[in-house]
Design a protein around this motif. Structure first.
Motif, mmCIF file in Angstrom:
data_model
loop_
_atom_site.group_PDB
_atom_site.id
_atom_site.type_symbol
_atom_site.label_atom_id
_atom_site.label_comp_id
_atom_site.label_asym_id
_atom_site.label_seq_id
_atom_site.Cartn_x
_atom_site.Cartn_y
_atom_site.Cartn_z
ATOM 1 N N SER A 207 -76.807 -12.510 -31.043
ATOM 2 C CA SER A 207 -78.163 -12.719 -30.550
ATOM 3 C C SER A 207 -79.098 -11.805 -31.327
ATOM 4 O O SER A 207 -78.724 -11.261 -32.361
ATOM 5 C CB SER A 207 -78.229 -12.444 -29.052
ATOM 6 N N ALA A 208 -80.294 -11.667 -30.831
ATOM 7 C CA ALA A 208 -81.270 -10.813 -31.493
ATOM 8 C C ALA A 208 -82.055 -10.067 -30.428
ATOM 9 O O ALA A 208 -82.012 -10.412 -29.246
ATOM 10 C CB ALA A 208 -82.208 -11.643 -32.360
ATOM 11 N N ILE A 209 -82.731 -9.020 -30.848
ATOM 12 C CA ILE A 209 -83.598 -8.262 -29.946
ATOM 13 C C ILE A 209 -84.955 -8.135 -30.623
ATOM 14 O O ILE A 209 -85.040 -7.868 -31.814
ATOM 15 C CB ILE A 209 -83.027 -6.852 -29.661
ATOM 16 N N ASP A 210 -85.987 -8.363 -29.846
ATOM 17 C CA ASP A 210 -87.347 -8.150 -30.317
ATOM 18 C C ASP A 210 -87.791 -6.790 -29.783
ATOM 19 O O ASP A 210 -87.988 -6.630 -28.581
ATOM 20 C CB ASP A 210 -88.237 -9.272 -29.778
ATOM 21 N N TRP A 211 -87.926 -5.807 -30.676
ATOM 22 C CA TRP A 211 -88.177 -4.448 -30.197
ATOM 23 C C TRP A 211 -89.648 -4.167 -29.936
ATOM 24 O O TRP A 211 -90.003 -3.072 -29.538
ATOM 25 C CB TRP A 211 -87.647 -3.430 -31.208
ATOM 26 N N MET A 212 -90.503 -5.136 -30.202
ATOM 27 C CA MET A 212 -91.913 -4.888 -29.966
ATOM 28 C C MET A 212 -92.166 -4.737 -28.467
ATOM 29 O O MET A 212 -91.707 -5.548 -27.681
ATOM 30 C CB MET A 212 -92.735 -6.053 -30.509
ATOM 31 N N PRO A 213 -92.894 -3.708 -28.046
ATOM 32 C CA PRO A 213 -93.224 -3.627 -26.612
ATOM 33 C C PRO A 213 -94.082 -4.829 -26.216
ATOM 34 O O PRO A 213 -94.929 -5.266 -27.001
ATOM 35 C CB PRO A 213 -94.018 -2.327 -26.500
ATOM 36 N N GLU B 93 -89.724 1.431 -29.839
ATOM 37 C CA GLU B 93 -88.613 2.372 -29.668
ATOM 38 C C GLU B 93 -87.326 1.591 -29.836
ATOM 39 O O GLU B 93 -87.135 0.573 -29.185
ATOM 40 C CB GLU B 93 -88.624 2.953 -28.252
ATOM 41 N N TRP B 94 -86.471 2.074 -30.699
ATOM 42 C CA TRP B 94 -85.224 1.357 -30.896
ATOM 43 C C TRP B 94 -84.129 1.979 -30.047
ATOM 44 O O TRP B 94 -84.214 3.146 -29.663
ATOM 45 C CB TRP B 94 -84.827 1.382 -32.367
ATOM 46 N N ILE C 4 -77.962 -8.844 -33.546
ATOM 47 C CA ILE C 4 -76.835 -8.115 -32.966
ATOM 48 C C ILE C 4 -75.710 -9.087 -32.696
ATOM 49 O O ILE C 4 -75.931 -10.222 -32.305
ATOM 50 C CB ILE C 4 -77.256 -7.336 -31.694
ATOM 51 N N MET D 274 -84.882 -19.170 -29.970
ATOM 52 C CA MET D 274 -85.490 -18.204 -29.068
ATOM 53 C C MET D 274 -86.350 -17.188 -29.805
ATOM 54 O O MET D 274 -87.281 -16.629 -29.238
ATOM 55 C CB MET D 274 -84.398 -17.470 -28.277
ATOM 56 N N PHE D 275 -86.007 -16.887 -31.069
ATOM 57 C CA PHE D 275 -86.728 -15.831 -31.774
ATOM 58 C C PHE D 275 -87.420 -16.322 -33.044
ATOM 59 O O PHE D 275 -88.141 -15.559 -33.675
ATOM 60 C CB PHE D 275 -85.758 -14.711 -32.171
ATOM 61 N N LEU E 267 -88.240 -15.988 -26.393
ATOM 62 C CA LEU E 267 -87.767 -14.623 -26.176
ATOM 63 C C LEU E 267 -88.511 -13.599 -27.016
ATOM 64 O O LEU E 267 -88.228 -12.414 -26.924
ATOM 65 C CB LEU E 267 -86.261 -14.529 -26.437
ATOM 66 N N ARG E 268 -89.464 -14.039 -27.845
ATOM 67 C CA ARG E 268 -90.333 -13.066 -28.495
ATOM 68 C C ARG E 268 -91.181 -12.394 -27.432
ATOM 69 O O ARG E 268 -91.624 -13.030 -26.488
ATOM 70 C CB ARG E 268 -91.234 -13.762 -29.510
ATOM 71 N N LYS E 269 -91.433 -11.114 -27.612
ATOM 72 C CA LYS E 269 -92.163 -10.393 -26.566
ATOM 73 C C LYS E 269 -93.594 -10.873 -26.443
ATOM 74 O O LYS E 269 -94.219 -10.695 -25.405
ATOM 75 C CB LYS E 269 -92.152 -8.899 -26.884
#
Lengths: 390, 252, 166
Positions: free
Chosen positions: B108-114, B141-142, B154, B199-200, B224-226
């Motif tokens: 999957s992936a993570i969007d770290w932008m608040p 923040e990672w 990830i 999703m991203f 799923l983008r912030k």
């Protein structure tokens, strides 16, 4: 409802556009068979588009998303205790088992541990929901290959288990009973004895299923040697649970990577079957239901006394960090990857649901089988739509 | 009720005694300090799995020859490594070949932008007039192993023989988030990559068909983008956090 | 018959027709999510036994069905299919919306992919609340629908325009 001709034309055009979006499997030669999205054999809203050459499947493609509810986005705007309400509904047959990995991941991040009594009760309820889930599979699989009676037996006997879950948690289906640091309530009086009786009934149910289904010649003819998954393929597609053990891989999270539940305290066995066909997956699940009865019976005798809740703050803020916890759910490995940034809500939750990976093998597995085998293979892979689409 | 066999009763008795003993030690510990909560037994376990993860990390380091940018071991909880996006496929290959990670868990992936909309919790934020710029800009923040860009891939693979799961992370470039597909190594990556794309809005090169997997074909945006807003939250008033449940044993 | 079309049905005949419709209803089950299992428990399990109410589950196609039970979450991707099957049912047709998701979106009220209530696409006669409703609740919904059918003026129903949902 359409009334005028122009409205009707517009409606047909819209429907055709819709169909174009959804069916992307070409139909230049042979015949295309569409199963679903509403079909009894798809347990809900899965749709399978199969390209046929006579009776033989040339290519099959599941089309999903008819049950996609956007859990991963919704968890980002729910507080931690609210998330359990949502994740209950992922695998709706064994709801309690869905809460546990999320709660365990949150507990890992908060560095709290549930008291022993809560862990034991969690394990008992976890296994009860496994029985509630798999008993329906045992009946349903028989329906898919042509026997109607077993599913009535399954619905009948499953009610006893649901009653026991309801007596503790208050919900037949979605208990929402787990809390970070323990459980909501203690067991009601007399529950342990009654559960012992129910376990006896479920044992009889397993015997009945074995007599009724397993030895049946038609059942064997329709499942033996059908849908064979070699262990290497199963691993690379991420199959888990009974589908993996039905391919002869001796791996069970409960035994090998147990987190937070008390499986080490009981004697039990991980069942595997070397064949990897539909029959072996049914067989493994049948044995697992029996094993779950064993586990529960042993646990019931030794639930320790003590509190059911650890000390946790009333408003839960989870410290920053990342945790992944997986448990062996009825359908296979279900895991929650929780990323926290010290807030009331999770920053990101990745839900690893078992059926999604289990189903991803279908395009490979359905290639070259015959049309009736699609049904028995799908039934034996055993998926729940909420668990695929999330 | 079924008769409980003799040996089970004995085991139950032993378990009760154990629990009682543990409770006792816990009581003593808490008197001293809160930090020293874990009893002796779990500590031994932690050390064991730690070694396991460290050994796995050493193997991966030799196999990848300095390509690991950062690593993190959470004792008893797993192993995280971060590689550059160019080494994404070779890292998965190294994990499969040198560490025997044959089991493909998930990707999957993570969007770290608040989130520009805040947590979308407070009632006033759900008013239609609430504009994103009202919230103070938060820095990215990672998590574990750090990061450099907004999107991070990830993937988790598991080794059944070694009983260790490895999380592989890789930063995706902001301008053009794309990575090589993992399908040649793990066939199961197919659907996971389709999901991540949808999703991203990522791209996976050499993926045979990157179609939508969940959403209808005409869906706009990447949920799923912030910065994807949940519009229903803006239309309906949200009561806020009103319900804090009493915990058992927590008297008023 | 001609009587129905002309709008003049004698009361006893209406009563007779309604009673016969009420106790011989084919239900088309549209099982979508968790509620589908509770609906299955109501329709297929010996404990709840829906047939004693004169309801027959599992018709061969929606073209034989008298009423539809939408049980579970309707997503935007699924909504056109729900609508299409409802259109195939012959009039008079009724809809029971089972569970919070079908009623209003339920726990997914803020989701980006869920239709907030099946009544946005098809008309609903009876709403059964719950998440999921117990099988008994669905049975009560069916009884309520039967009462509604009993009190219906057939001529009224036929004379009027077809139900349109915007």
């Amino acid at each position: 409802m359409v009334t005028t001709e122009s409205e009707q034309m517009a409606y047909i055009a819209a429907q055709a556009a819709d169909a174009r979006v959804n069916v992307e499997v070409e139909t230049d030669e042979g015949m295309t068979l569409n199963l679903g999205p509403q079909h009894p054999a798809t347990h809900g809203t899965l749709r399978i588009v199969a390209k046929l050459d006579g009776e033989k499947v040339v290519a099959a493609e599941p089309i999903m998303g008819y049950m996609h509810r956007g859990y991963e986005k919704l968890t980002e705007v729910r507080t931690y205790p609210q998330v359990t309400t949502l994740v209950n509904r992922i695998d709706w047959l064994g709801s309690f088992a869905n809460e546990v990995p999320f709660i365990l991941a949150a507990e890992q991040l908060m560095e709290v541990e549930a008291p022993p009594r809560a862990q034991w009760i969690r394990t008992v309820l976890f296994e009860l929901s496994r029985i509630a889930n798999i008993s329906l599979f045992l009946g349903d699989m028989a329906v898919q290959v042509g026997a109607t009676t077993p599913v009535f037996y399954a619905f009948r006997d499953r009610e006893f288990v649901l009653n026991q879950i309801e007596r503790v948690t208050g919900g037949r289906f979605h208990p929402n009973f787990d809390r970070i640091g323990g459980l909501k309530d203690d067991l009601p009086k007399g529950w342990i004895e009654e559960t012992g009786t129910v376990i006896g009934k479920m044992r009889d149910f397993c015997d009945e299923m074995e007599e009724l289904v397993l030895g049946n010649e038609i059942f064997q003819a329709r499942t033996r040697g059908i849908g064979v998954i070699p262990p290497e393929v199963a691993l690379s597609y991420g199959l888990s649970g009974a589908n993996l053990r039905g391919s002869g891989v001796d791996w069970d999270i409960r035994r090998d990577a147990n987190v937070g539940l008390v499986y080490d305290e009981v004697d039990w066995k991980v069942w595997t079957h070397p064949d990897g066909d539909s029959f072996s997956r049914f067989w493994v699940r049948l044995q697992e239901t029996r094993e779950a009865c064993n586990i529960i019976e042993q646990l019931l005798g030794g639930i320790p006394a003590g509190p059911i809740m650890a000390k946790v703050p009333r408003i839960i803020k989870v410290p920053a960090g990342e945790a992944y916890v997986a448990t062996e759910n009825p359908l296979g490995e279900m895991g929650f990857y929780v990323v926290s940034q010290g807030d009331l809500t999770p920053f990101r939750v990745k839900i690893r649901s078992a059926s999604f990976s289990n189903m991803s093998i279908t395009p490979w597995l359905l290639k070259g089988v015959f049309v009736p085998d699609i049904i028995s293979i799908l039934a034996s892979l055993y998926f729940i739509l909420g668990d695929i689409d999330r | 009720m079924a008769e409980i066999p003799e040996h089970l009763l004995k085991r139950a008795q032993a378990a009760r005694e154990k629990a009682a003993a543990q409770k006792k030690t816990e009581g003593e510990d808490s008197a001293q300090s809160e930090k020293a909560e874990p009893a002796e037994e779990p500590e031994v376990e932690v050390v064991l799995t730690d070694e396991n993860a460290e050994a796995a990390l050493a193997i991966l380091e030799t196999a990848l020859q300095g390509k690991i940018l950062d690593s993190h071991i959470a004792p008893g909880r797993g192993l995280w490594i971060r590689v550059a996006i160019e080494d994404w496929r070779s890292a998965a290959k190294a994990a499969k070949e040198s560490l025997d990670c044959k089991f493909f868990d998930w990707l999957s992936a993570i969007d770290w932008m608040p989130s520009p909309y805040g947590r979308e919790h407070e009632t006033e934020q759900d008013k239609i007039t609430a504009e994103p710029e009202e919230h103070d800009e938060k820095e990215m923040e990672w998590g574990y192993t750090g990061g450099e860009t907004r999107f991070q891939l990830i993937c988790r693979v598991y080794s059944i023989s070694r009983k260790i799961g490895v999380m592989i992370k890789a930063d995706l470039p902001d301008s053009d988030p794309r990575a090589l597909s993992l399908i040649p190594i793990y066939a199961g990556a197919n659907w996971h990559e389709r999901e991540a794309r949808e999703m991203f809005g990522l791209t996976f090169d050499e993926h045979p068909d990157l179609r939508n997997i969940y959403l209808p074909g005409d869906f706009e945006g990447h949920p799923l983008r912030k910065d994807y807003p949940l519009l229903s939250r803006r239309m309906k008033p949200w009561p806020g956090i009103v319900d804090v449940e009493l915990l058992p044993g927590d008297d008023e | 018959m001609g009587l129905v079309e002309s709008g003049k049905i004698p009361k006893p005949l209406t009563k007779l027709l309604n009673m016969s419709r009420r106790y011989s209803m084919w239900v088309y089950q549209w099982g979508l999510a968790c509620c589908a299992i509770e609906m299955g428990a109501a329709f297929a399990s010996p404990r709840y036994d829906v047939m004693r109410l004169g309801v027959i589950p599992l018709p061969a196609s929606p073209r034989q069905a008298d009423f539809l039970v939408v049980s579970g979450t309707v997503t935007d991707k699924m909504a056109p299919a729900v609508r299409r099957l409802w259109e195939q049912m012959p009039d008079p047709k009724y809809v029971i919306s089972m569970g919070s998701c079908a009623n209003c979106g339920g726990p997914y009220w803020d989701s980006y992919s869920v239709t907030k209530g099946v009544d946005q696409i098809i008309p609903v006669d009876v709403y059964v609340p719950g998440c999921p409703p117990r099988p008994e609740a669905l049975l009560e919904g069916i009884v309520l629908l039967q009462e509604r059918i009993m009190n219906e003026d057939m001529a009224e129903r036929w004379k009027g325009d077809p139900i349109v949902v915007e």
